[in-house]
Design a protein around this motif. Sequence first.
Motif, PDB file in Angstrom:
ATOM      1  N   TRP A 260      41.935 -10.351 -14.421  1.00 38.61           N
ATOM      2  CA  TRP A 260      41.894 -10.836 -15.789  1.00 38.61           C
ATOM      3  C   TRP A 260      42.293  -9.757 -16.795  1.00 38.61           C
ATOM      4  CZ3 TRP A 260      41.709 -14.680 -19.000  1.00 38.61           C
ATOM      5  CH2 TRP A 260      41.195 -14.485 -20.266  1.00 38.61           C
TER       6      TRP A 260
ATOM      7  N   GLY B  42      29.501 -11.518 -18.101  1.00 42.06           N
ATOM      8  CA  GLY B  42      30.861 -11.667 -17.568  1.00 42.06           C
ATOM      9  C   GLY B  42      31.764 -10.642 -18.236  1.00 42.06           C
TER      10      GLY B  42
ATOM     11  N   ASP C  37      28.290  -8.614 -14.524  1.00 38.81           N
ATOM     12  CA  ASP C  37      29.406  -9.356 -13.938  1.00 38.81           C
ATOM     13  C   ASP C  37      29.165  -9.499 -12.433  1.00 38.81           C
ATOM     14  OD1 ASP C  37      32.486  -9.894 -15.196  1.00 38.81           O
ATOM     15  OD2 ASP C  37      32.279 -10.053 -13.017  1.00 38.81           O
TER      16      ASP C  37
ATOM     17  N   LYS D  16      32.273 -13.944 -23.266  1.00 40.96           N
ATOM     18  CA  LYS D  16      33.671 -14.185 -23.641  1.00 40.96           C
ATOM     19  C   LYS D  16      34.482 -14.682 -22.441  1.00 40.96           C
ATOM     20  CE  LYS D  16      37.755 -11.856 -25.420  1.00 40.96           C
ATOM     21  NZ  LYS D  16      38.551 -11.644 -24.204  1.00 40.96           N
TER      22      LYS D  16
HETATM   23  C1  LIG Z   1      37.913 -14.568 -17.461  1.00 40.95           C
HETATM   24  S1  LIG Z   1      36.957 -13.184 -17.112  1.00 40.95           S
HETATM   25  C2  LIG Z   1      36.499 -12.587 -18.712  1.00 40.95           C
HETATM   26  C3  LIG Z   1      36.160 -11.122 -18.727  1.00 40.95           C
HETATM   27  C4  LIG Z   1      35.771 -10.543 -20.107  1.00 40.95           C
HETATM   28  N1  LIG Z   1      34.647 -11.235 -20.672  1.00 40.95           N
HETATM   29  C5  LIG Z   1      36.942 -10.617 -21.054  1.00 40.95           C
HETATM   30  O1  LIG Z   1      37.014 -11.552 -21.854  1.00 40.95           O
HETATM   31  O2  LIG Z   1      37.811  -9.744 -20.985  1.00 40.95           O
HETATM   32  C6  LIG Z   1      35.454 -13.946 -16.543  1.00 40.95           C
HETATM   33  C7  LIG Z   1      34.460 -12.934 -15.962  1.00 40.95           C
HETATM   34  O3  LIG Z   1      33.224 -13.595 -15.719  1.00 40.95           O
HETATM   35  C8  LIG Z   1      32.700 -13.143 -14.483  1.00 40.95           C
HETATM   36  N2  LIG Z   1      31.751 -14.165 -14.027  1.00 40.95           N
HETATM   37  C9  LIG Z   1      32.035 -15.411 -13.552  1.00 40.95           C
HETATM   38  N3  LIG Z   1      30.911 -16.089 -13.260  1.00 40.95           N
HETATM   39  C10 LIG Z   1      29.877 -15.254 -13.571  1.00 40.95           C
HETATM   40  C11 LIG Z   1      28.451 -15.369 -13.469  1.00 40.95           C
HETATM   41  N4  LIG Z   1      27.878 -16.463 -13.003  1.00 40.95           N
HETATM   42  N5  LIG Z   1      27.684 -14.313 -13.853  1.00 40.95           N
HETATM   43  C12 LIG Z   1      28.268 -13.176 -14.325  1.00 40.95           C
HETATM   44  N6  LIG Z   1      29.613 -13.013 -14.435  1.00 40.95           N
HETATM   45  C13 LIG Z   1      30.405 -14.030 -14.058  1.00 40.95           C
HETATM   46  C14 LIG Z   1      33.932 -12.962 -13.620  1.00 40.95           C
HETATM   47  O4  LIG Z   1      33.693 -12.114 -12.519  1.00 40.95           O
HETATM   48  C15 LIG Z   1      34.916 -12.354 -14.617  1.00 40.95           C
HETATM   49  O5  LIG Z   1      34.837 -10.955 -14.673  1.00 40.95           O
END
Ligand SMILES: C[S@@+](CC[C@H](N)C(=O)[O-])C[C@H]1O[C@@H](n2cnc3c(N)ncnc32)[C@H](O)[C@@H]1O
Length: 239
Positions: A9, A44, A68, A103
Amino acid sequence: MVKKNIKNWDNKTWLSSNSYIKSFNKFLIKETKLNKNSKILDIGCGRGKIIGSLSSKIKLINKPIGIDLVNHKDKDKRITFKKVDALSFFRDNKKRFDLILIKQTVHLLQLNQIKILLRKMSKSLNIKGKIFIFMLNPNNNEIPNFKLMRKKLLISLKRDKEILGLISSLYPKRTLKNFSYKVEITKKTYIKMIKKKYISTLLSLSNKQILNGINEIDFKYGKKLRFSDKLICIIIKNI
Ligand SMILES: C[S@@+](CC[C@H](N)C(=O)[O-])C[C@H]1O[C@@H](n2cnc3c(N)ncnc32)[C@H](O)[C@@H]1O
């Protein structure tokens, strides 16, 4: 939890560029009343560059916490990172936060999990604390795409509308803001991002579907891609 591995990402994309992070944090600082004493949680957080940079900018005394499912080797050193899923984090959390940021992550959860998470986040806010939820703007989206990607994106945006509806019904006093960032990248870079399945809508596609998509992108766009990356921000205040 829906465990989706979005490892690429923020890996050398506009989403990890200094300019994007600066612009995003400018928005956050404008919309919040953060100061050096603020306590921040990012759910996340990916590599944690956003809250890491925010921490330097406002000279946070307490390191912001980023959680994360993926523990990246090159994550930001200015954050306290916990490899845990969002709901498990709140099981034993006793800390209170001034800002809880989530986010482009909420869409990876199921609706009943989102409901639980919202309740847990609300309970973990300080007085005057706020939750900031960012999602792709479901009504206005310019992400360059190929046909199959567009189809998947539309399904995902429809679900985002459902999530927005759910949050609005649970928190009728929530406010909405728009964040937009002008992207200018080469088609070559964008194709690399597609290959690495940078966005969750690409995760279920086969290598063949990705290759066909890349050919389509190559045909459809010129050397440079210019578009706005548009997010909506749902703000929930502590009552
Ligand atoms: C699309 S990325 C966004 C990353 C960051 N917030 C940004 O906007 O640059 C989504 C992130 O959420 C994490 N994620 C997904 N499901 C999650 C959960 N249940 N608990 C914590 N993190 C999670 C993924 O591993 C990933 O790093």
